[in-house]
Design a protein around this motif. Structure first.
Motif, PDB file in Angstrom:
ATOM      1  N   HIS A  59       0.831  -1.202   0.000  1.00 53.79           N
ATOM      2  CA  HIS A  59       0.000   0.000   0.000  1.00 53.79           C
ATOM      3  C   HIS A  59       0.867   1.255   0.000  1.00 53.79           C
ATOM      4  N   GLU A  60       1.901   1.277   0.813  1.00 60.19           N
ATOM      5  CA  GLU A  60       2.765   2.455   0.872  1.00 60.19           C
ATOM      6  C   GLU A  60       3.549   2.640  -0.426  1.00 60.19           C
ATOM      7  N   ALA A  61       3.918   1.542  -1.080  1.00 58.79           N
ATOM      8  CA  ALA A  61       4.576   1.662  -2.391  1.00 58.79           C
ATOM      9  C   ALA A  61       3.626   2.276  -3.396  1.00 58.79           C
ATOM     10  N   ASN A  62       2.335   1.912  -3.303  1.00 56.14           N
ATOM     11  CA  ASN A  62       1.356   2.451  -4.245  1.00 56.14           C
ATOM     12  C   ASN A  62       1.001   3.903  -3.969  1.00 56.14           C
ATOM     13  N   PHE A 116      -1.810  -6.026  -7.857  1.00 51.16           N
ATOM     14  CA  PHE A 116      -1.226  -6.977  -6.912  1.00 51.16           C
ATOM     15  C   PHE A 116      -1.686  -6.685  -5.490  1.00 51.16           C
ATOM     16  N   GLU A 117      -1.823  -5.414  -5.143  1.00 48.94           N
ATOM     17  CA  GLU A 117      -2.368  -5.089  -3.820  1.00 48.94           C
ATOM     18  C   GLU A 117      -3.802  -5.595  -3.698  1.00 48.94           C
ATOM     19  N   VAL A 118      -4.583  -5.416  -4.755  1.00 49.86           N
ATOM     20  CA  VAL A 118      -5.972  -5.890  -4.732  1.00 49.86           C
ATOM     21  C   VAL A 118      -6.020  -7.409  -4.578  1.00 49.86           C
ATOM     22  N   ILE A 119      -5.140  -8.115  -5.287  1.00 49.44           N
ATOM     23  CA  ILE A 119      -5.110  -9.584  -5.194  1.00 49.44           C
ATOM     24  C   ILE A 119      -4.832 -10.031  -3.768  1.00 49.44           C
ATOM     25  N   ARG A 120      -3.800  -9.471  -3.159  1.00 44.80           N
ATOM     26  CA  ARG A 120      -3.413  -9.892  -1.815  1.00 44.80           C
ATOM     27  C   ARG A 120      -4.454  -9.479  -0.782  1.00 44.80           C
ATOM     28  N   ILE A 160     -14.026  -4.505  -5.414  1.00 42.09           N
ATOM     29  CA  ILE A 160     -12.653  -4.904  -5.738  1.00 42.09           C
ATOM     30  C   ILE A 160     -12.546  -6.417  -5.926  1.00 42.09           C
ATOM     31  N   ARG A 161     -13.400  -7.189  -5.249  1.00 42.04           N
ATOM     32  CA  ARG A 161     -13.394  -8.637  -5.473  1.00 42.04           C
ATOM     33  C   ARG A 161     -13.887  -8.946  -6.883  1.00 42.04           C
ATOM     34  N   SER A 162     -14.943  -8.270  -7.329  1.00 40.82           N
ATOM     35  CA  SER A 162     -15.444  -8.477  -8.682  1.00 40.82           C
ATOM     36  C   SER A 162     -14.390  -8.075  -9.709  1.00 40.82           C
ATOM     37  N   TYR A 163     -13.680  -6.984  -9.424  1.00 38.51           N
ATOM     38  CA  TYR A 163     -12.601  -6.511 -10.298  1.00 38.51           C
ATOM     39  C   TYR A 163     -11.524  -7.583 -10.419  1.00 38.51           C
ATOM     40  N   ARG A 164     -11.118  -8.148  -9.288  1.00 41.83           N
ATOM     41  CA  ARG A 164     -10.124  -9.221  -9.310  1.00 41.83           C
ATOM     42  C   ARG A 164     -10.627 -10.424 -10.091  1.00 41.83           C
ATOM     43  N   ASP A 165     -11.845 -10.856  -9.786  1.00 40.09           N
ATOM     44  CA  ASP A 165     -12.372 -12.069 -10.412  1.00 40.09           C
ATOM     45  C   ASP A 165     -12.531 -11.916 -11.917  1.00 40.09           C
ATOM     46  N   ARG A 166     -12.925 -10.726 -12.354  1.00 37.29           N
ATOM     47  CA  ARG A 166     -13.191 -10.528 -13.787  1.00 37.29           C
ATOM     48  C   ARG A 166     -11.925 -10.317 -14.588  1.00 37.29           C
ATOM     49  N   HIS A 167     -10.929  -9.669 -14.005  1.00 41.28           N
ATOM     50  CA  HIS A 167      -9.764  -9.245 -14.789  1.00 41.28           C
ATOM     51  C   HIS A 167      -8.513 -10.083 -14.571  1.00 41.28           C
ATOM     52  N   ILE A 168      -8.326 -10.631 -13.398  1.00 44.71           N
ATOM     53  CA  ILE A 168      -7.037 -11.273 -13.141  1.00 44.71           C
ATOM     54  C   ILE A 168      -7.130 -12.636 -12.492  1.00 44.71           C
ATOM     55  N   ALA A 169      -8.292 -13.059 -12.073  1.00 45.88           N
ATOM     56  CA  ALA A 169      -8.384 -14.364 -11.417  1.00 45.88           C
ATOM     57  C   ALA A 169      -9.702 -15.035 -11.771  1.00 45.88           C
ATOM     58  N   HIS A 170     -10.123 -14.883 -13.012  1.00 46.07           N
ATOM     59  CA  HIS A 170     -11.460 -15.330 -13.388  1.00 46.07           C
ATOM     60  C   HIS A 170     -11.599 -16.840 -13.439  1.00 46.07           C
ATOM     61  N   GLU A 209      -9.645  -0.083  -1.967  1.00 45.06           N
ATOM     62  CA  GLU A 209      -8.705  -0.977  -1.285  1.00 45.06           C
ATOM     63  C   GLU A 209      -8.212  -0.370   0.025  1.00 45.06           C
ATOM     64  N   THR A 210      -8.121   0.963   0.073  1.00 41.25           N
ATOM     65  CA  THR A 210      -7.706   1.612   1.317  1.00 41.25           C
ATOM     66  C   THR A 210      -8.752   1.415   2.401  1.00 41.25           C
ATOM     67  N   TRP A 211     -10.013   1.559   2.056  1.00 45.68           N
ATOM     68  CA  TRP A 211     -11.104   1.360   3.023  1.00 45.68           C
ATOM     69  C   TRP A 211     -11.097  -0.072   3.548  1.00 45.68           C
ATOM     70  N   VAL A 212     -10.947  -1.043   2.647  1.00 45.62           N
ATOM     71  CA  VAL A 212     -10.951  -2.444   3.065  1.00 45.62           C
ATOM     72  C   VAL A 212      -9.739  -2.744   3.943  1.00 45.62           C
TER      73      VAL A 212
END
Length: 245
Positions: free
Chosen positions: A12-15, A47-51, A153-163, A187-190
């Motif tokens: 998160h801090e890198a982003n 990658f932050e969203v995935i983790r 963000i889960r839907s974003y992950r599932d649709r684009h990078i982990a479908h 992602e910051t809120w979560v």
């Protein structure tokens, strides 16, 4: 769980620099390098969203996720055991050293009575706090699972990078229908809610906290040391005039 969250602090801090700050983006002129930088930003954010979403996947025995932990502990017998352990710990806690010893039997008896009363009051107070933290973690988990931020963000992950992942629906706090697309900042809120729930779990189950802010500060200083000292020297691509071949 703590190791996963501390790793998320680093990402998160890198982003903060790679995605949200303009300190790097402003160094990229109109050039083909801009396309590579856009891909770099997207990869860092993804990658932050995935983790992060992995910590919120549905309960399963082979997953280290918060819903998995909540499913394991959300039982009356577990709650009673945690409360009993907390009470026993404080009732049998070591007595404070008597820095003013006396020889009068009445004073000695009065001191012992006071110390025993203190133990009982402290134990009752900590039992109440533990119960509140236990329930706060469970209720907080249900709220996050049903939140539009996690859903997006889960839907974003599932649709684009982990479908292709097989992720069965959670039994715990069924996720509501995805109400909107993911936005930067979800992602910051979560992450903030994740830390809040993990802290309640740590305090309730282990009787101790963790230096979350210290870990954040280390991640922040490491990222600042690297990214604030990155410099790009990229030639500008000249604009192609209309009619040029």
């Amino acid at each position: 769980m703590i190791d996963h969250i501390c790793g998320l602090f680093q990402m998160h801090e890198a982003n903060v620099y790679a995605v949200y700050s303009g300190s790097l983006a402003r160094q990229i002129p109109r050039s083909y390098a801009g396309h590579a930088f856009n891909q770099f930003q997207a990869s860092m954010h993804l990658f932050e969203v995935i983790r992060l979403t992995a910590l919120w996947d549905a309960p399963r025995v082979d997953r280290e996720s918060i819903p998995t932990i909540i499913k394991l502990i959300d039982k009356a017998e577990i709650f009673d055991a945690v409360i009993d352990n907390t009470r026993a710990y404080y009732l049998n806690d070591m007595l404070m050293a008597d820095l003013n010893p006396v020889e009068d039997p009445l004073l000695i008896e009065a001191k012992q009575h006071w110390l025993q009363s203190y133990r009982g009051e402290r134990a009752q107070m900590e039992v109440g706090r533990t119960g509140e933290r236990f329930r706060a973690a469970i209720d907080g988990c249900t709220a996050v699972v049903r939140s539009e931020q996690l859903g997006a963000i889960r839907s974003y992950r599932d649709r684009h990078i982990a479908h292709n992942l097989d992720l069965p629906d959670a039994k715990l706090g069924e996720q509501a229908e995805v109400r909107r697309a993911a936005k930067y900042g979800d992602e910051t809120w979560v992450l903030e809610k994740t830390v809040e729930i993990a802290d309640n779990l740590h305090l309730a189950l282990n009787g101790s906290s963790f230096d979350w802010e210290g870990s954040r500060d280390i991640a922040r200083r490491c990222s600042e040391q690297l990214w604030s000292n990155c410099r790009f020297d990229i030639p500008t691509r000249p604009r192609q005039r209309s009619g040029d071949g």
